[in-house]
Design an enzyme around this catalytic site. Structure first.
Site, PDB file in Angstrom:
ATOM      1  N   GLU A 127       8.803   5.054   3.447  1.00 44.42           N
ATOM      2  CA  GLU A 127       9.010   3.596   2.919  1.00 44.42           C
ATOM      3  C   GLU A 127       8.770   3.028   1.502  1.00 44.42           C
ATOM      4  O   GLU A 127       7.648   3.732   1.194  1.00 44.42           O
ATOM      5  CB  GLU A 127       8.050   2.903   4.055  1.00 44.42           C
ATOM      6  CG  GLU A 127       8.759   1.712   4.745  1.00 44.42           C
ATOM      7  CD  GLU A 127       8.158   1.101   5.764  1.00 44.42           C
ATOM      8  OE1 GLU A 127       7.548   1.550   6.658  1.00 44.42           O
ATOM      9  OE2 GLU A 127       7.667   0.010   5.652  1.00 44.42           O
ATOM     10  N   CYS A 155       6.167  -0.986  -4.479  1.00 43.58           N
ATOM     11  CA  CYS A 155       4.864  -0.463  -3.708  1.00 43.58           C
ATOM     12  C   CYS A 155       5.469   1.048  -3.054  1.00 43.58           C
ATOM     13  O   CYS A 155       6.454   1.117  -2.351  1.00 43.58           O
ATOM     14  CB  CYS A 155       4.667  -1.268  -2.469  1.00 43.58           C
ATOM     15  SG  CYS A 155       3.518  -0.749  -1.349  1.00 43.58           S
ATOM     16  N   CYS A 159      -0.137   9.082   7.721  1.00 48.95           N
ATOM     17  CA  CYS A 159      -1.349   9.111   7.054  1.00 48.95           C
ATOM     18  C   CYS A 159      -2.502   9.557   7.974  1.00 48.95           C
ATOM     19  O   CYS A 159      -2.107   9.410   9.195  1.00 48.95           O
ATOM     20  CB  CYS A 159      -1.769   7.809   6.559  1.00 48.95           C
ATOM     21  SG  CYS A 159      -3.220   7.303   5.862  1.00 48.95           S
ATOM     22  N   CYS A 174      -7.141   4.338  10.262  1.00 49.93           N
ATOM     23  CA  CYS A 174      -7.473   2.813  10.464  1.00 49.93           C
ATOM     24  C   CYS A 174      -6.617   2.179  11.295  1.00 49.93           C
ATOM     25  O   CYS A 174      -5.436   2.247  11.652  1.00 49.93           O
ATOM     26  CB  CYS A 174      -7.087   2.331   8.972  1.00 49.93           C
ATOM     27  SG  CYS A 174      -7.514   2.943   7.638  1.00 49.93           S
ATOM     28  N   CYS A 196      -3.609  -0.397  10.833  1.00 54.04           N
ATOM     29  CA  CYS A 196      -2.707   0.062  10.113  1.00 54.04           C
ATOM     30  C   CYS A 196      -1.488   0.877  10.762  1.00 54.04           C
ATOM     31  O   CYS A 196      -1.801   1.797  11.546  1.00 54.04           O
ATOM     32  CB  CYS A 196      -2.953   0.983   8.779  1.00 54.04           C
ATOM     33  SG  CYS A 196      -1.832   1.223   7.722  1.00 54.04           S
ATOM     34  N   CYS A 210       3.361  -2.695   5.938  1.00 51.82           N
ATOM     35  CA  CYS A 210       3.924  -1.267   5.512  1.00 51.82           C
ATOM     36  C   CYS A 210       3.952  -0.032   6.532  1.00 51.82           C
ATOM     37  O   CYS A 210       2.788  -0.268   7.359  1.00 51.82           O
ATOM     38  CB  CYS A 210       3.092  -0.715   4.287  1.00 51.82           C
ATOM     39  SG  CYS A 210       3.473  -1.407   2.992  1.00 51.82           S
TER      40      CYS A 210
HETATM   41  N1  SAH Z   1      -4.657   4.508   2.020  1.00 50.23           N
HETATM   42  C1  SAH Z   1      -4.728   3.452   1.014  1.00 50.23           C
HETATM   43  C2  SAH Z   1      -3.394   2.826   0.690  1.00 50.23           C
HETATM   44  C3  SAH Z   1      -2.311   2.470   1.603  1.00 50.23           C
HETATM   45  S1  SAH Z   1      -2.902   0.978   2.774  1.00 50.23           S
HETATM   46  C4  SAH Z   1      -5.673   2.343   1.364  1.00 50.23           C
HETATM   47  O1  SAH Z   1      -6.329   2.369   2.588  1.00 50.23           O
HETATM   48  O2  SAH Z   1      -6.012   1.516   0.589  1.00 50.23           O
HETATM   49  C5  SAH Z   1      -2.558  -0.512   1.407  1.00 50.23           C
HETATM   50  C6  SAH Z   1      -3.267  -1.531   1.965  1.00 50.23           C
HETATM   51  O3  SAH Z   1      -2.662  -2.141   2.910  1.00 50.23           O
HETATM   52  C7  SAH Z   1      -4.678  -1.115   2.394  1.00 50.23           C
HETATM   53  O4  SAH Z   1      -5.711  -2.301   1.731  1.00 50.23           O
HETATM   54  C8  SAH Z   1      -4.461  -1.439   3.925  1.00 50.23           C
HETATM   55  O5  SAH Z   1      -5.888  -1.518   4.361  1.00 50.23           O
HETATM   56  C9  SAH Z   1      -3.707  -2.514   3.824  1.00 50.23           C
HETATM   57  N2  SAH Z   1      -3.052  -2.750   5.196  1.00 50.23           N
HETATM   58  C10 SAH Z   1      -2.913  -1.727   6.176  1.00 50.23           C
HETATM   59  N3  SAH Z   1      -2.515  -2.200   7.498  1.00 50.23           N
HETATM   60  C11 SAH Z   1      -2.385  -3.750   7.251  1.00 50.23           C
HETATM   61  C12 SAH Z   1      -1.803  -4.782   7.795  1.00 50.23           C
HETATM   62  N4  SAH Z   1      -1.357  -4.608   9.152  1.00 50.23           N
HETATM   63  N5  SAH Z   1      -1.949  -5.842   7.450  1.00 50.23           N
HETATM   64  C13 SAH Z   1      -2.379  -6.149   6.308  1.00 50.23           C
HETATM   65  N6  SAH Z   1      -2.694  -5.006   5.565  1.00 50.23           N
HETATM   66  C14 SAH Z   1      -2.686  -3.877   5.751  1.00 50.23           C
END
Ligand code: SAH
Length: 342
Positions: free
Chosen positions: A91, A104, A111, A115, A118, A332
């Site tokens: 994506e 982006c 991944c 988390c 996410c 994302c």
């Molecule tokens: N792995 C890296 C980059 C990818 S995520 C990282 O963790 O930073 C990019 C950002 O989007 C991160 O800050 C992540 O925590 C956030 N993110 C993930 N899921 C999200 C959601 N559902 N709503 C808002 N931000 C989110």
């Protein structure tokens, strides 16, 4: 066969010399690929047919194509699904800001960081993206929109510091005058906090902006939502950040997703202030984007504003991230997940 669009110039030169071809050919090919973004040797006008045939025997181009594009009706955001050579799906998101067009990009297929909030991690990890697959996200979107990308955020699917060597080559090529010549100052890379790699990156003293997905400044609570926190605790992360700032003199961005009733009260804000006290940084407050795999919800607008007020009153700078393209699958990773389960 070697992927010609995956090599930094030095490596390409080595390969060209191995073929007993003049070294300057490498520069010509490199410019065709990374500046003019051609995808075949036949399009390279200043190279003889004989050489072209030889190169075709030894090199290939990475196959990656736009599978679908979703256009927001609310703003000019475009979300892309791209299909890779092995049929994996990634994506990429095009965002229009006053200061320029931002892309982006994803750094991995899936991944493994796990988390809880996410979407990108819900279907597990498949593989790292190679250098050309990251570059081509930019090349393809520029061709598709007819617009130049001036800023890159590595905040799509994946943990870029787990794909470290490819990311460094990506920086080299995207920043090159013989390529797109995008300044490293216009690139932000986000990590959930892979501490040893933050030290390595600091020593390179690059001009990129480092963003840290902090999200909560209390060890016990951070462990509940970011598994990486069990490996590297908040104090180790802070030491790495301070080292990074000392080495690069650059401000770090701390991302903080606001989750209703979890990390958005007065004490949470004060924990954040204490944690970042005296550090050269910005805070990016992110309203949580709901995902269907989880029942977490975003803080209310009034709680977000209160939270921001507390931290700015304590002398830290914070901005609230504006939500773009919310009508085409908020966070994302969601597009890809929907596609995979279709
Ligand atoms: N792995 C890296 C980059 C990818 S995520 C990282 O963790 O930073 C990019 C950002 O989007 C991160 O800050 C992540 O925590 C956030 N993110 C993930 N899921 C999200 C959601 N559902 N709503 C808002 N931000 C989110």
């Amino acid at each position: 066969m070697i992927k010609v669009d995956n090599l930094i110039l030095d490596k390409l030169q080595e390969k060209i010399i191995e073929l007993k071809e003049p070294a300057f050919r490498a520069k010509q090919i490199y410019e065709w690929v990374h500046k003019k973004n051609v995808t075949s040797f036949d399009e390279m006008k200043n190279i003889s047919n004989k050489s072209k045939e030889l190169y075709k025997e030894h090199f290939q181009f990475t196959k990656i194509n736009i599978l679908e594009r979703y256009d927001s009706k609310l703003d000019e955001t475009k979300k892309y699904l791209m299909v890779l050579e092995d049929e994996n799906i990634i994506e990429t998101v095009f965002l229009k800001y006053k200061y320029g067009n931002t892309l982006c990009i994803s750094s991995q297929v899936g991944c493994k960081m796990g988390c809880v909030f996410c979407a990108s991690t819900k279907k597990g990890f498949i593989r790292n993206l190679n250098v050309s697959e990251m570059l081509n996200q930019i090349y393809l979107v520029q061709k598709d929109t007819g617009e130049r990308i001036s800023n890159i955020v590595i905040m799509g699917t994946g943990e870029p510091l787990e794909n470290y060597n490819n990311i460094l080559d990506f920086f080299k090529i995207i920043n090159d005058e013989m390529g797109q010549n995008i300044s490293l100052r216009k690139i932000t890379m986000s990590t959930c906090g892979v501490v040893p790699k933050i030290y390595e990156l600091a020593d390179l003293d690059l001009q990129i902006t480092l963003a840290i997905s902090l999200h909560v400044a209390n060890q016990e609570k951070r462990e509940q939502v970011l598994p990486i926190a069990r490996k590297y605790n908040l104090s180790e992360l802070k030491d790495a950040c301070n080292y990074y700032i000392k080495k690069t003199n650059k401000r770090i961005t701390f991302e903080y997703i606001l989750i209703d009733g979890f990390n958005d009260n007065y004490q949470d804000a004060m924990n954040l202030c204490n944690y970042l006290d005296g550090m050269l940084c910005n805070i990016n407050l992110i309203p949580y984007n709901s995902i269907k795999e989880s029942d977490i919800s975003s803080s209310t607008e009034s709680n977000i504003n209160k939270f921001k007020q507390i931290i700015t009153q304590n002398g830290l700078t914070a901005t609230v991230r504006r939500e773009l393209g919310s009508d085409i699958n908020a966070a994302c990773g969601q597009l890809r997940n929907n596609f995979l389960t279709k």
